[in-house]
Write an enzyme that holds these catalytic residues in place. Structure first.
Site, PDB file in Angstrom:
ATOM      1  N   ALA A 129       3.843   1.364  -3.189  1.00  0.00           N
ATOM      2  CA  ALA A 129       4.028   0.119  -2.446  1.00  0.00           C
ATOM      3  C   ALA A 129       4.794  -0.909  -3.261  1.00  0.00           C
ATOM      4  CB  ALA A 129       2.665  -0.439  -2.039  1.00  0.00           C
ATOM      5  N   GLU A 173      10.665   8.840  -8.354  1.00  0.00           N
ATOM      6  CA  GLU A 173       9.378   9.109  -7.717  1.00  0.00           C
ATOM      7  C   GLU A 173       9.229  10.615  -7.481  1.00  0.00           C
ATOM      8  OE1 GLU A 173       5.983   9.568  -6.301  1.00  0.00           O
ATOM      9  OE2 GLU A 173       6.501   7.512  -6.877  1.00  0.00           O
ATOM     10  N   GLN A 203      -2.563   3.935   0.673  1.00  0.00           N
ATOM     11  CA  GLN A 203      -3.878   4.201   0.099  1.00  0.00           C
ATOM     12  C   GLN A 203      -5.001   3.312   0.631  1.00  0.00           C
ATOM     13  OE1 GLN A 203      -3.714   5.178  -4.258  1.00  0.00           O
ATOM     14  NE2 GLN A 203      -1.518   4.825  -3.977  1.00  0.00           N
ATOM     15  N   CYS A 217      -7.902  -1.095  -6.382  1.00  0.00           N
ATOM     16  CA  CYS A 217      -8.797  -1.416  -5.270  1.00  0.00           C
ATOM     17  C   CYS A 217     -10.257  -1.360  -5.695  1.00  0.00           C
ATOM     18  CB  CYS A 217      -8.562  -0.482  -4.088  1.00  0.00           C
ATOM     19  SG  CYS A 217      -9.316  -1.084  -2.559  1.00  0.00           S
ATOM     20  N   ASP A 251      -0.068  -1.738 -10.380  1.00  0.00           N
ATOM     21  CA  ASP A 251      -1.193  -1.225 -11.148  1.00  0.00           C
ATOM     22  C   ASP A 251      -0.872  -0.910 -12.604  1.00  0.00           C
ATOM     23  OD1 ASP A 251      -2.372  -1.372  -8.682  1.00  0.00           O
ATOM     24  OD2 ASP A 251      -2.508   0.785  -8.358  1.00  0.00           O
ATOM     25  N   LYS A 269      -6.038  -4.850  -9.052  1.00  0.00           N
ATOM     26  CA  LYS A 269      -4.916  -3.979  -8.740  1.00  0.00           C
ATOM     27  C   LYS A 269      -4.997  -3.563  -7.268  1.00  0.00           C
ATOM     28  CE  LYS A 269      -4.932  -2.278 -13.503  1.00  0.00           C
ATOM     29  NZ  LYS A 269      -3.718  -2.989 -13.946  1.00  0.00           N
ATOM     30  N   THR A 270      -4.281  -4.304  -6.409  1.00  0.00           N
ATOM     31  CA  THR A 270      -4.309  -4.048  -4.971  1.00  0.00           C
ATOM     32  C   THR A 270      -2.906  -4.138  -4.396  1.00  0.00           C
ATOM     33  OG1 THR A 270      -4.577  -6.369  -4.299  1.00  0.00           O
ATOM     34  CG2 THR A 270      -6.594  -5.150  -4.850  1.00  0.00           C
ATOM     35  N   ALA A 271      -2.738  -3.609  -3.184  1.00  0.00           N
ATOM     36  CA  ALA A 271      -1.450  -3.721  -2.493  1.00  0.00           C
ATOM     37  C   ALA A 271      -1.131  -5.175  -2.187  1.00  0.00           C
ATOM     38  CB  ALA A 271      -1.478  -2.895  -1.206  1.00  0.00           C
ATOM     39  N   ALA A 272      -2.170  -5.970  -1.900  1.00  0.00           N
ATOM     40  CA  ALA A 272      -1.954  -7.392  -1.627  1.00  0.00           C
ATOM     41  C   ALA A 272      -1.387  -8.096  -2.849  1.00  0.00           C
ATOM     42  CB  ALA A 272      -3.264  -8.043  -1.201  1.00  0.00           C
ATOM     43  N   CYS A 289      -9.031  -8.241  -1.488  1.00  0.00           N
ATOM     44  CA  CYS A 289      -9.816  -7.013  -1.411  1.00  0.00           C
ATOM     45  C   CYS A 289     -10.627  -7.038  -0.114  1.00  0.00           C
ATOM     46  CB  CYS A 289     -10.750  -6.898  -2.611  1.00  0.00           C
ATOM     47  SG  CYS A 289     -11.652  -5.334  -2.663  1.00  0.00           S
TER      48      CYS A 289
END
Length: 442
Positions: A39, A61, A69, A187, A325, A333-336, A369
């Site tokens: 992401a 990648e 995720q 997360c 991350d 450590k989040t996508a947000a 979260c």
């Protein structure tokens, strides 16, 4: 069918899966290389490849599939189909960027090169490292031998996430255990979210009185921010979920269905071990930086990419940035978090490339979260990981379980993820907050 086989079959059948993959004629030098097609990496590469032009940006990648995720919790709880969680990587990499379908093996910041898994090198003028974090299933004795069987599952892996719901359905009585390790993880709310969904499932089946639900965390709090910790303690208490602090899972005996914990902290039993029988065990594995980062000159002592926590620029190498991350940013450590970080990084990097004197954009540690507590119930934690202060988008108290928060997380945000974040056009809810919570309530 195992998740890995399902993914391989689906991705291989995609008509365009090799569309952007590396070939022998691929360039060996780029204006910008982004290490990582998750992401964070795609949020950056999608925008900058459009700004810098065709094939000026490369994305390194190795995976043929890109996973959303945050949806894994819903899959593990039986609320979403696994098919909804992934797309072929070729479909989500910008057509303006060049996808190098290999893993990075070494970063040499002194010579501006990245060595690939096949031994070849690619050079860059600028580098963004967004490689994520490695799941360390080998960090718990016996786990690798029993994960995916003997009632042991993990929502953190696409290979095992479907086993979570399968094994939960098989539970009739006994102990259901849910663990949180001592290491930094992505997360950090996910280890407890599945406990709440399991509790709900057991109640629906009419067996909750026969099942003991235990949450074991190696940390000293159920959640880092007090406002949400208070909320989650209340939820756990109302569901009769036993919260055990300073308990770190160190061994799993799958044949005997026994989990062993080491007691941490400073209490009189610190350093001792405790063995607990289980019928179901959800493991959040320890996590660690990838070796190619940890062993490079761009890492800090802990193995994460050493960047300024506000500008996301490397503290030594000015042409290197990092987010997500794998970065040293001291927030969850989040996508947000990655979405908010990507906006700052892109502005600062573009200003550097263009040679402008604009002031640096600054990241304030924002992260979110969403804590799923049941079907149509969710506590939407939003805060700064730097200060611990809540930073909520909506006018209502987001520490309360709310159906709107659930809908937002389960239905709206997945669409935003695929259609906006991966295309580099979602920078988080800051633009919404001034309308949805103009007074900064809660």
């Amino acid at each position: 069918m195992l998740a890995s086989k399902f993914v391989a079959k689906t991705v291989a059948s995609s008509r365009c899966w090799t569309r952007f993959a590396s070939t022998s004629a691929a360039p060996s030098s780029y204006k910008l290389i982004v290490v990582g097609g998750g992401a964070a990496g795609l949020a950056v590469s999608s925008t900058l490849s459009e700004k810098l032009g065709k094939d000026e940006v490369a994305v390194i990648e190795p995976s043929a599939a890109h996973y959303q995720q945050p949806l894994f919790t819903f899959v593990g709880g039986g609320l979403k189909d696994f098919k909804e969680t992934f797309r072929p990587t070729a479909d989500v990499v910008s057509p303006e960027a060049h996808w190098i379908n290999q893993a990075a093996a070494e970063i040499d910041p002194d010579n501006n090169t990245v060595t690939l898994a096949d031994g070849s090198k690619v050079s860059y003028e600028y580098l963004v490292v967004a490689a994520g974090i490695e799941l360390d299933f080998s960090g718990i004795k016996g786990l690798q031998e029993t994960i995916g069987k003997n009632g042991v599952a993990s929502n953190y892996s696409p290979k095992y996430v479907q086993k979570t719901y399968e094994f939960l359905q098989n539970v009739k009585e006994g102990n259901a255990l849910f663990t949180m390790p001592a290491t930094p993880i992505k997360c950090a709310g996910a280890p407890q979210k599945i406990a709440y969904l399991a509790d709900e499932l057991f109640r629906e089946k009419g067996i909750r009185d026969k099942v003991t639900v235990n949450y074991y965390t190696a940390l000293g709090k159920i959640f880092a921010v007090d406002k949400y910790a208070d909320a989650m303690n209340a939820v756990a208490k109302s569901r009769n979920i036993n919260v055990n602090l300073f308990h770190d899972l160190v061994e799993v005996d799958g044949a005997a269905k026994k989990a062993t914990f080491k007691l941490l902290g400073t209490g009189p039993k610190a350093g001792e071990t405790l063995s607990v029988p289980y019928e179901f065990l959800h493991v959040t594995p320890p996590m660690k930086p990838f070796d190619f980062i940890k062993k490079s000159k761009i890492a800090n002592a802990a193995g994460f990419v050493d960047v300024n926590q506000h500008t996301l620029q490397h503290n030594k190498y000015a042409n290197i940035y990092s987010l997500g991350d794998c970065s040293s940013l001291p927030t969850s450590k989040t996508a947000a978090a990655a979405a908010a970080q990507s906006a700052v990084l892109k502005q600062n990097l573009l200003n550097q490339i263009r040679g402008t004197d604009a002031p640096s954009a600054e990241y304030n540690g924002y992260t979110s979260c969403p804590l799923v507590t049941g079907k149509h119930k969710l506590v939407l934690a939003e805060f700064s990981g730097y200060t611990g202060a809540p930073h909520e988008t909506f006018f209502f108290n987001q520490a309360n379980e709310h159906a709107f928060s659930y809908w937002l997380t389960a239905e709206a945000l997945p669409e935003i993820y695929w259609k906006s974040m991966l295309k580099g056009t979602w920078n988080g809810p800051s633009s919404i907050r001034k309308f949805a919570n103009p007074t900064g309530a809660n």
